[in-house]
Design an enzyme around this catalytic site. Structure first.
Site, PDB file in Angstrom:
ATOM      1  N   LYS A 122       0.841  -1.199   0.000  1.00  0.00           N
ATOM      2  CA  LYS A 122       0.000   0.000   0.000  1.00  0.00           C
ATOM      3  C   LYS A 122       0.878   1.251   0.000  1.00  0.00           C
ATOM      4  O   LYS A 122       0.680   2.175  -0.790  1.00  0.00           O
ATOM      5  CB  LYS A 122      -0.884  -0.002   1.249  1.00  0.00           C
ATOM      6  CG  LYS A 122      -1.744   1.236   1.401  1.00  0.00           C
ATOM      7  CD  LYS A 122      -2.400   1.240   2.778  1.00  0.00           C
ATOM      8  CE  LYS A 122      -3.306   2.427   2.973  1.00  0.00           C
ATOM      9  NZ  LYS A 122      -4.548   2.345   2.189  1.00  0.00           N
ATOM     10  N   ASN A 128     -14.900 -10.059   0.825  1.00  0.00           N
ATOM     11  CA  ASN A 128     -14.793  -8.604   0.839  1.00  0.00           C
ATOM     12  C   ASN A 128     -13.642  -8.124  -0.038  1.00  0.00           C
ATOM     13  O   ASN A 128     -13.168  -7.005   0.084  1.00  0.00           O
ATOM     14  CB  ASN A 128     -14.634  -8.112   2.278  1.00  0.00           C
ATOM     15  CG  ASN A 128     -14.702  -6.607   2.359  1.00  0.00           C
ATOM     16  OD1 ASN A 128     -15.292  -5.951   1.504  1.00  0.00           O
ATOM     17  ND2 ASN A 128     -14.063  -6.039   3.367  1.00  0.00           N
ATOM     18  N   GLY A 141     -21.711   9.877   3.764  1.00  0.00           N
ATOM     19  CA  GLY A 141     -21.261   9.892   5.150  1.00  0.00           C
ATOM     20  C   GLY A 141     -19.865  10.418   5.370  1.00  0.00           C
ATOM     21  O   GLY A 141     -19.660  11.443   6.000  1.00  0.00           O
ATOM     22  N   ASP A 191     -12.593   3.090  10.375  1.00  0.00           N
ATOM     23  CA  ASP A 191     -13.215   2.174   9.430  1.00  0.00           C
ATOM     24  C   ASP A 191     -14.650   1.978   9.887  1.00  0.00           C
ATOM     25  O   ASP A 191     -14.937   2.063  11.078  1.00  0.00           O
ATOM     26  CB  ASP A 191     -12.462   0.842   9.480  1.00  0.00           C
ATOM     27  CG  ASP A 191     -13.181  -0.248   8.731  1.00  0.00           C
ATOM     28  OD1 ASP A 191     -12.889  -0.413   7.543  1.00  0.00           O
ATOM     29  OD2 ASP A 191     -14.039  -0.940   9.317  1.00  0.00           O
ATOM     30  N   TYR A 205      -9.605  -3.769  -1.943  1.00  0.00           N
ATOM     31  CA  TYR A 205      -9.376  -3.581  -3.384  1.00  0.00           C
ATOM     32  C   TYR A 205      -8.171  -2.662  -3.531  1.00  0.00           C
ATOM     33  O   TYR A 205      -7.938  -1.801  -2.682  1.00  0.00           O
ATOM     34  CB  TYR A 205     -10.588  -2.966  -4.086  1.00  0.00           C
ATOM     35  CG  TYR A 205     -10.930  -1.557  -3.644  1.00  0.00           C
ATOM     36  CD1 TYR A 205     -10.333  -0.453  -4.235  1.00  0.00           C
ATOM     37  CD2 TYR A 205     -11.849  -1.350  -2.625  1.00  0.00           C
ATOM     38  CE1 TYR A 205     -10.638   0.828  -3.817  1.00  0.00           C
ATOM     39  CE2 TYR A 205     -12.163  -0.071  -2.204  1.00  0.00           C
ATOM     40  CZ  TYR A 205     -11.558   1.025  -2.806  1.00  0.00           C
ATOM     41  OH  TYR A 205     -11.859   2.288  -2.381  1.00  0.00           O
ATOM     42  N   ASP A 258     -25.978   1.928   7.145  1.00  0.00           N
ATOM     43  CA  ASP A 258     -25.362   1.421   5.910  1.00  0.00           C
ATOM     44  C   ASP A 258     -25.377  -0.092   5.853  1.00  0.00           C
ATOM     45  O   ASP A 258     -24.989  -0.754   6.811  1.00  0.00           O
ATOM     46  CB  ASP A 258     -23.891   1.873   5.839  1.00  0.00           C
ATOM     47  CG  ASP A 258     -23.753   3.380   5.669  1.00  0.00           C
ATOM     48  OD1 ASP A 258     -24.604   3.968   4.981  1.00  0.00           O
ATOM     49  OD2 ASP A 258     -22.790   3.948   6.217  1.00  0.00           O
ATOM     50  N   HIS A 318     -27.779   2.435   2.727  1.00  0.00           N
ATOM     51  CA  HIS A 318     -26.872   2.617   1.598  1.00  0.00           C
ATOM     52  C   HIS A 318     -26.240   1.286   1.204  1.00  0.00           C
ATOM     53  O   HIS A 318     -25.908   0.475   2.050  1.00  0.00           O
ATOM     54  CB  HIS A 318     -25.783   3.633   1.976  1.00  0.00           C
ATOM     55  CG  HIS A 318     -24.607   3.583   1.070  1.00  0.00           C
ATOM     56  ND1 HIS A 318     -24.662   4.048  -0.225  1.00  0.00           N
ATOM     57  CD2 HIS A 318     -23.353   3.092   1.242  1.00  0.00           C
ATOM     58  CE1 HIS A 318     -23.486   3.840  -0.793  1.00  0.00           C
ATOM     59  NE2 HIS A 318     -22.681   3.263   0.073  1.00  0.00           N
ATOM     60  N   CYS A 358     -23.455  -0.600  -1.745  1.00  0.00           N
ATOM     61  CA  CYS A 358     -22.500  -0.370  -2.825  1.00  0.00           C
ATOM     62  C   CYS A 358     -21.786  -1.654  -3.214  1.00  0.00           C
ATOM     63  O   CYS A 358     -21.998  -2.700  -2.626  1.00  0.00           O
ATOM     64  CB  CYS A 358     -21.493   0.713  -2.453  1.00  0.00           C
ATOM     65  SG  CYS A 358     -20.683   0.472  -0.892  1.00  0.00           S
ATOM     66  N   HIS A 371     -14.298   6.162  -6.069  1.00  0.00           N
ATOM     67  CA  HIS A 371     -12.988   5.502  -6.035  1.00  0.00           C
ATOM     68  C   HIS A 371     -11.988   6.252  -6.901  1.00  0.00           C
ATOM     69  O   HIS A 371     -10.835   5.888  -6.968  1.00  0.00           O
ATOM     70  CB  HIS A 371     -13.094   4.066  -6.542  1.00  0.00           C
ATOM     71  CG  HIS A 371     -14.054   3.238  -5.753  1.00  0.00           C
ATOM     72  ND1 HIS A 371     -13.863   2.987  -4.419  1.00  0.00           N
ATOM     73  CD2 HIS A 371     -15.212   2.641  -6.089  1.00  0.00           C
ATOM     74  CE1 HIS A 371     -14.870   2.263  -3.973  1.00  0.00           C
ATOM     75  NE2 HIS A 371     -15.698   2.037  -4.965  1.00  0.00           N
TER      76      HIS A 371
HETATM   77  N1  GLN Z   1     -21.086   5.848   5.553  1.00  0.00           N
HETATM   78  C1  GLN Z   1     -19.973   5.192   4.986  1.00  0.00           C
HETATM   79  C2  GLN Z   1     -19.044   6.211   4.363  1.00  0.00           C
HETATM   80  O1  GLN Z   1     -19.500   7.167   3.840  1.00  0.00           O
HETATM   81  C3  GLN Z   1     -20.388   4.185   3.944  1.00  0.00           C
HETATM   82  C4  GLN Z   1     -19.217   3.429   3.385  1.00  0.00           C
HETATM   83  C5  GLN Z   1     -19.580   2.258   2.494  1.00  0.00           C
HETATM   84  O2  GLN Z   1     -20.688   2.079   2.104  1.00  0.00           O
HETATM   85  N2  GLN Z   1     -18.639   1.458   2.128  1.00  0.00           N
HETATM   86  O3  GLN Z   1     -17.851   6.054   4.365  1.00  0.00           O
HETATM   87 ZN    ZN Z   2     -20.809   2.599  -0.051  1.00  0.00          ZN
END
Ligand code: GLN
Ligand code: ZN
Length: 765
Positions: A19, A126, A445, A502, A525, A612, A655, A657, A705
């Site tokens: 990293k 993950n 967020g 985190d 990732y 989330d 939320h 993703c 990203h």
């Molecule tokens: N609330 C979190 C953020 O904004 C959501 C992150 C996520 O969905 N991976 O960082």
């Molecule tokens: Zn997200």
């Protein structure tokens, strides 16, 4: 002697060396020679570690600067034209595809502006891979010698390795058609790609590789017939080529039985199956082998941190040996160890009782070796006894069992997990309460986690600043974020999450029943790693976890402040879960703990609360059937346990993703507003898929990203597209996800343009 085998080792380094160097390279602080030097050192270290541990079959080509699937796309020239037109160095093409690239013109180089390729969950893990993107103009050819180079590199160090390559059927099936070729079905490219596979394998053979681990993980999915049939075509083609290495067809993370017919008589040297996940597939797996094929028995879990139960593992391996003989059985990790932290020895702060229950990648090496020795008849009595004692201490420990939590879970019923009124009634009350404009704007967020934030967090962790000083610092960050959002005209504000390292670990550290590591990083990732907390026992919430920050943020503004929590399923999925009780039970316990937090937030005057659940999709069992429908039920229920104790006027957001979400999977959560990662979806079919979502919805409008800044016009065009199919009164305007990995400069520009686009549409409607 029964051989031991490790399917892949974490490449990030015990101290996140990968990293550090990649990010330094992106920032222009080190050159590519330095990047490559660190990569080479990491590979050497990992091979040596495995060799010294006594592992017989060690993988190579498990290393990557970004993602192993992306490496293969580069190797096979599966590079959309938008990435090749700038004459970038190969490594920069890799990073441009992985994370997008936007660069101003210089005297010698033109401006570059390309978004990242789509990134998706690697099965139910993950980890995320970069999705291969095929078009009618894709011309497969062997572009890179990475696999061969790394094989030779290991050989030079005196380590004979087995290269690993994602197999042709999985590679194609995991990909998608590019936007200029939407009618293309990737699997139809099989015949075109096979010669390139043959060429790569033949080069590996010429370099000296005698066998190759060919990963075909899609075999644990429900496959269309066409894809099943592709196995025969692919592997018969390869078997007819002279002089290729032996192939070990490798699957993991699930049950292969429904696809066994597709691979039964394939001309390969052997198979690898995951018997940690599905021990019941052993008999069928054995029965499907032909007389000369070997079975690699995945028995040390590549996905979690618990010590293996040696006696159980040995029983299973012995069963295989009984039928196949010692020569045809290999003792292996269930999958690559990519999904586990590097070394338990680095954990100096873990409670000794708990630490004794764990095994990280480095420790798992000796586990594999010990089991191989045990079934070979070598004397490992001391190791077996120590293991037995450790397994027993865990199951009887008071850390594991909490009667009060167990009782509360037993009392969960329909009423506790249902909101007081249905959505339309809630919406009416919420409209009165918040009086938001059409196309309300919000963020997901987090705001940029700057160096300053990390430095202060570290100082606080090390005791170099007091709790008071740290709180003053966090409050100043919150204030900065609130002022910024007011200034650019966002409607529903957030506090920015500066206090969170985190989204799961932060809560894990405050919950009872959790343990956490100081260095247990796992790649999520690219250069993004996570440090999953570990659920070690029954979970509960001793005290409020997020109320202080949200209340402070709300005190700074008249606009609604959105409280921000991580949902039960995501807490579960992004932790290392217990393996001694069901996931359902763990999710419900987490739901109750979060319910306490949601209610405390509401009581403190926070009336918009986002819970989330980005991980809800990845938790979906890979195959259709009862396990999947049960999961959907308990996943939704645990979310509702967390969120349904509030008044109608309190607006619950959620939320999601990272993946191809199915709208049906989230309806049962009954959140008032959902936001979904969406900016890289360009298939019109998928765009319309959520249009009948009954509650409010925000489809992510830019890729968080990537530092790339879409112009206001680009936002307007995208929203315009979406509004062709979505009712305007349901539509929220927001990014794909949180902004923590971004810098402030691009964040300001991205959000400013996004808000401008929302205002444009408000005037039109
Ligand atoms: N609330 C979190 C953020 O904004 C959501 C992150 C996520 O969905 N991976 O960082
Ligand atoms: Zn997200």
């Amino acid at each position: 002697m029964v051989q031991s085998s490790v399917l892949g080792f974490p490449r990030i380094g015990a101290n996140r060396e990968l990293k550090k160097v990649t990010e330094a390279y992106w920032a222009g602080k080190v050159d590519k020679e330095e990047l490559f030097k660190v990569g080479k050192e990491l590979r050497a270290k990992n091979w040596k570690l495995q060799k010294d541990a006594g592992v017989d079959i060690i993988a190579s080509n498990d290393f990557s600067y970004y993602d192993q699937v992306l490496d293969l796309s580069l190797a096979f020239n599966v590079i959309p034209a938008r990435y090749t037109k700038y004459q970038l160095e190969p490594v920069d093409v890799l990073f441009a595809m992985g994370r997008g690239l936007q660069r101003k013109a210089t005297e010698t180089t033109p401006a570059v502006d390309v978004p990242a390729c789509e990134m998706v969950k690697w099965f139910d893990s993950n980890y995320h891979y970069v999705r291969p993107t095929f078009s009618h103009t894709t011309e497969f050819k062997l572009n890179s010698s990475k696999a061969v180079d790394e094989y030779l590199e290991a050989k030079d160090l005196g380590v004979e390795t087995r290269p690993v390559v994602v197999g042709p059927v999985s590679y194609l099936y995991l990909g998608k058609a590019d936007k200029d070729s939407l009618d293309l079905e990737p699997i139809t490219l099989l015949e075109k790609i096979l010669p390139v596979y043959a060429e790569l394998l033949s080069k590996l053979a010429s370099a000296g590789a005698t066998s190759v681990q060919i990963d075909e993980p899609v075999l644990v999915l429900d496959l269309p017939e066409k894809v099943q049939a592709a196995y025969k075509t692919a592997y018969e083609f390869l078997s007819k080529k002279e002089g290729l290495p032996k192939l070990i067809l490798t699957t993991y993370f699930g049950d292969v039985r429904p696809n066994l017919d597709a691979i039964k008589n394939l001309p390969v040297a052997g198979f690898h199956f995951d018997f940690v996940r599905v021990p019941e597939q052993l008999d069928d797996a054995i029965a499907s082998l032909s007389d000369d094929q070997t079975l690699s028995v995945g028995i040390i879990n590549g996905r979690n941190i618990w010590k293996a139960d040696f006696s159980k593992a040995i029983t299973l391996v012995e069963k295989a040996i009984e039928k196949l003989g010692k020569d045809r059985v290999i003792v292996a990790t269930s999958s690559s160890l990519l999904h586990t932290p590097v070394d338990l020895e680095n954990e100096t702060k873990l409670d000794a009782e708990i630490k004794d229950w764990f095994s990280f990648a480095t420790q798992k090496l000796s586990e594999v070796v010990t089991i191989a020795k045990a079934v070979s008849g070598e004397d490992v009595k001391a190791q077996l006894e120590a293991n037995e004692a450790s397994v027993k201490s865990r199951s009887t420990s008071s850390i594991t069992n909490d009667a009060a939590v167990e009782k509360r879970v037993g009392a969960i019923d329909e009423k506790l997990s249902t909101r007081a009124a249905p959505f339309p009634e809630r919406l009416a009350e919420q409209k009165k309460e918040f009086n938001l404009p059409l196309f309300p704007t919000t963020t997901i967020g987090s705001f940029p986690q700057t160096k300053d934030i990390r430095i202060n967090r570290n100082k606080f962790a090390k005791g170099q600043i007091s709790a008071e000083e740290y709180e003053t610092f966090i409050n100043s960050e919150i204030e900065k974020v609130v002022r910024f959002q007011e200034q650019i005209g966002l409607d529903v504000l957030v506090h920015g999450e500066p206090e969170r390292n985190d989204m799961v670990q932060y809560f894990g550290e405050q919950l009872k029943g959790y343990a956490f590591t100081t260095n247990g990083w796992v790649q999520s990732y690219g250069s993004r790693y996570v440090r999953p907390p570990i659920i070690v026992g029954d979970v509960s919430r001793p005290a409020p976890m997020s109320v202080k920050e949200s209340v402070y943020a709300q005190s700074l503004t008249e606009k609604p402040m959105k409280g921000m929590l991580t949902g039960p399923v995501t807490c579960l999925r992004w932790s290392f879960p217990r393996d001694d009780v069901s996931q359902e039970l763990q999710a419900l316990q987490l739901g109750l703990a979060l319910r306490d937090e949601v209610q405390d937030l509401e009581a403190a005057g926070i009336n918009v609360i986002q819970v989330d659940e980005p991980a809800i999709r990845e938790g979906l069992p890979l195959r259709a059937g009862k396990e999947r429908s049960d999961y959907l039920k308990w996943a939704a229920q645990s979310f509702r346990v967390a969120t349904s104790g509030v008044a109608n006027k309190t607006q619950i957001h959620s939320h999601f993703c990272y993946s191809d979400l199915d709208p049906n999977h989230i309806k049962a959560l009954d959140a008032d507003v959902v936001s979904i990662e969406f900016s890289k979806k360009d298939d019109p079919k998928y765009i319309s898929e959520f249009s009948d979502y009954p509650n409010h919805i925000g489809l992510g409008l830019f890729d968080i990203h990537s530092p790339r800044i879409p112009s206001t016009e680009e936002f307007i065009a995208r929203i315009g597209e979406i509004l062709k199919v979505y009712p305007a009164e349901n539509f929220w305007v927001n990014p794909d996800c949180g902004l923590k990995t971004r810098g402030w400069e691009e964040t300001k520009a991205q959000l400013t343009n996004m808000v401008a686009a929302a205002k444009h549409f408000r005037e039109k409607y």
